[in-house]
Design a protein around this motif. Structure first.
Motif, PDB file in Angstrom:
ATOM      1  N   TYR A  26       3.103  -5.317   8.410  1.00 34.36           N
ATOM      2  CA  TYR A  26       2.223  -4.199   8.708  1.00 34.36           C
ATOM      3  C   TYR A  26       2.504  -3.023   7.764  1.00 34.36           C
ATOM      4  O   TYR A  26       1.592  -2.408   7.210  1.00 34.36           O
ATOM      5  N   GLY A  27       3.774  -2.711   7.606  1.00 31.99           N
ATOM      6  CA  GLY A  27       4.141  -1.601   6.739  1.00 31.99           C
ATOM      7  C   GLY A  27       3.785  -1.840   5.289  1.00 31.99           C
ATOM      8  O   GLY A  27       3.273  -0.946   4.604  1.00 31.99           O
ATOM      9  N   HIS A  28       4.041  -3.075   4.803  1.00 33.34           N
ATOM     10  CA  HIS A  28       3.702  -3.392   3.415  1.00 33.34           C
ATOM     11  C   HIS A  28       2.196  -3.299   3.195  1.00 33.34           C
ATOM     12  O   HIS A  28       1.729  -2.757   2.189  1.00 33.34           O
ATOM     13  N   SER A  29       1.419  -3.837   4.123  1.00 32.53           N
ATOM     14  CA  SER A  29      -0.025  -3.828   3.985  1.00 32.53           C
ATOM     15  C   SER A  29      -0.580  -2.406   4.012  1.00 32.53           C
ATOM     16  O   SER A  29      -1.410  -2.026   3.171  1.00 32.53           O
ATOM     17  N   LEU A  30      -0.132  -1.599   4.948  1.00 31.77           N
ATOM     18  CA  LEU A  30      -0.607  -0.221   5.041  1.00 31.77           C
ATOM     19  C   LEU A  30      -0.227   0.581   3.795  1.00 31.77           C
ATOM     20  O   LEU A  30      -1.021   1.387   3.291  1.00 31.77           O
ATOM     21  N   THR A  31       0.972   0.348   3.291  1.00 26.45           N
ATOM     22  CA  THR A  31       1.391   1.027   2.062  1.00 26.45           C
ATOM     23  C   THR A  31       0.493   0.638   0.899  1.00 26.45           C
ATOM     24  O   THR A  31       0.065   1.492   0.109  1.00 26.45           O
ATOM     25  N   ASN A  32       0.185  -0.645   0.801  1.00 26.78           N
ATOM     26  CA  ASN A  32      -0.694  -1.118  -0.275  1.00 26.78           C
ATOM     27  C   ASN A  32      -2.083  -0.492  -0.165  1.00 26.78           C
ATOM     28  O   ASN A  32      -2.691  -0.099  -1.177  1.00 26.78           O
ATOM     29  N   MET A  33      -2.608  -0.408   1.052  1.00 27.56           N
ATOM     30  CA  MET A  33      -3.936   0.177   1.232  1.00 27.56           C
ATOM     31  C   MET A  33      -3.928   1.660   0.877  1.00 27.56           C
ATOM     32  O   MET A  33      -4.888   2.174   0.282  1.00 27.56           O
ATOM     33  N   ARG A  34      -2.857   2.363   1.224  1.00 24.97           N
ATOM     34  CA  ARG A  34      -2.779   3.779   0.869  1.00 24.97           C
ATOM     35  C   ARG A  34      -2.669   3.977  -0.639  1.00 24.97           C
ATOM     36  O   ARG A  34      -3.047   5.033  -1.167  1.00 24.97           O
ATOM     37  N   ARG A  35      -2.144   2.982  -1.329  1.00 23.93           N
ATOM     38  CA  ARG A  35      -2.087   3.033  -2.790  1.00 23.93           C
ATOM     39  C   ARG A  35      -3.451   2.765  -3.423  1.00 23.93           C
ATOM     40  O   ARG A  35      -3.618   2.898  -4.626  1.00 23.93           O
ATOM     41  N   GLY A  36      -4.403   2.325  -2.606  1.00 26.55           N
ATOM     42  CA  GLY A  36      -5.726   2.043  -3.122  1.00 26.55           C
ATOM     43  C   GLY A  36      -5.983   0.593  -3.426  1.00 26.55           C
ATOM     44  O   GLY A  36      -7.032   0.250  -3.978  1.00 26.55           O
ATOM     45  N   LEU A  37      -5.049  -0.303  -3.064  1.00 25.81           N
ATOM     46  CA  LEU A  37      -5.251  -1.729  -3.299  1.00 25.81           C
ATOM     47  C   LEU A  37      -6.205  -2.289  -2.257  1.00 25.81           C
ATOM     48  O   LEU A  37      -6.059  -2.035  -1.060  1.00 25.81           O
ATOM     49  N   GLY A  38      -7.173  -3.068  -2.696  1.00 27.68           N
ATOM     50  CA  GLY A  38      -8.095  -3.726  -1.783  1.00 27.68           C
ATOM     51  C   GLY A  38      -7.659  -5.144  -1.497  1.00 27.68           C
ATOM     52  O   GLY A  38      -6.718  -5.665  -2.101  1.00 27.68           O
ATOM     53  N   SER A  39      -8.357  -5.792  -0.564  1.00 27.42           N
ATOM     54  CA  SER A  39      -8.059  -7.183  -0.220  1.00 27.42           C
ATOM     55  C   SER A  39      -8.464  -8.098  -1.389  1.00 27.42           C
ATOM     56  O   SER A  39      -9.471  -7.844  -2.053  1.00 27.42           O
ATOM     57  N   PRO A  40      -7.692  -9.159  -1.684  1.00 25.15           N
ATOM     58  CA  PRO A  40      -6.525  -9.628  -0.935  1.00 25.15           C
ATOM     59  C   PRO A  40      -5.202  -9.002  -1.348  1.00 25.15           C
ATOM     60  O   PRO A  40      -4.183  -9.271  -0.731  1.00 25.15           O
TER      61      PRO A  40
END
Length: 282
Positions: A26-40
């Motif tokens: 959860y933390g890794h995913s949220l951090t990635n999204m805050r960095r602007g990374l999209g799925s996947p």
């Protein structure tokens, strides 16, 4: 909220707005999204937990919304798991359980349900191989303790949340025991990620047999009230199990109406067994 259809982009937005867990995937995913990374990429970059249980434990909601519609259950489970388990076994675990539970509203044969759910997974999926081994050992007459050890010998890792092992352990109580309490305790006694395994098994048993199947030993101390974790904020959560059930039924009608009018091909899963990241030379 989104008119009967959601995908990974909308689910990711909801995570960013309402879920503030910083643990593991959860933390890794949220951090990635805050960095602007999209799925996947948001679900897999620098994420060491894509093969774990954080998404399989979310399968039940898709089963309820897509009862009797396994293709749709698989589609939503895929998009949900892509938020934080893209390309990993955790994604396959959520798809497996969502399909199995979706069909369990209309089918009670354990092995038909398992076979149907496995058919939605790639043949190279470790979860598929672990479940197939578990069922094969069961049919050969192996007791559950030996079967458990066989799964560990072939698929065990040093991570207690590793999905292939925990998916198999969830099924052990269901296959080997009769009655809610016996089934739950045997799965719990398999160990590893037990808050996940028994939660999913309890959901499956409720779908199959209704609330009357659950012994009062469990229901009376718990009651009806729902308490959400403090890091989940910003929306009106249902106060009781009854309210949650009513909301789920209403949402299911909305999803079904959308699905019946839609192009079914648009709900195909664009499978990718692993997400590969290639860095360009500077």
């Amino acid at each position: 909220q989104y008119g009967g259809r959601a995908d990974v982009s909308l689910l990711s937005r909801e995570w960013l707005e309402h879920v503030h867990f910083q643990y593991d995937e959860y933390g890794h995913s949220l951090t990635n999204m805050r960095r602007g990374l999209g799925s996947p990429l948001s679900g897999c970059f620098n994420n060491f937990f894509t093969d774990c249980m954080g998404s399989p434990i979310r399968s039940e909601i898709w089963a309820v919304l897509c009862a009797g519609m396994p293709d749709l259950a698989a589609y939503y489970a895929y998009h949900d798991a892509s938020v934080d388990h893209a390309g990993g076994e955790g994604m396959y675990g959520e798809i497996f359980f969502a399909v199995l539970e979706s069909m369990a509203f209309f089918e009670t044969d354990k092995f038909k349900l398992i076979d149907t759910a496995l058919s939605y997974l790639p043949k190279e999926s470790t979860i598929r191989r672990a479940v197939e081994m578990l069922v094969d050992c069961y049919h050969k007459g192996m007791d559950w303790q030996t079967n458990r050890q066989t799964i560990l010998d072939h698929f065990g890792t040093d991570n207690f949340t590793y999905a292939p092992v925990n998916i198999a352990f969830t099924l052990i109580g269901w296959l080997y025991e009769e009655g809610f309490t016996a089934q739950m305790l045997t799965t719990a006694n398999c160990g590893y990620d037990t808050d996940c395994t028994v939660a999913t098994l309890g959901s499956l048993l409720g779908i199959l047999y209704g609330s009357s199947y659950i012994d009062s030993y469990w229901t009376e101390p718990l009651g009806e009230n729902i308490v959400t974790s403090k890091p989940i904020t910003g929306f009106a959560a249902p106060a009781t199990i009854t309210e949650l059930t009513q909301r789920s039924i209403a949402a299911r009608k909305l999803v079904q109406a959308h699905y019946e009018q839609a192009n079914k091909d648009s709900f195909k899963i664009p499978y990718q067994s692993k997400v590969e990241i290639h860095l360009l030379p500077t």
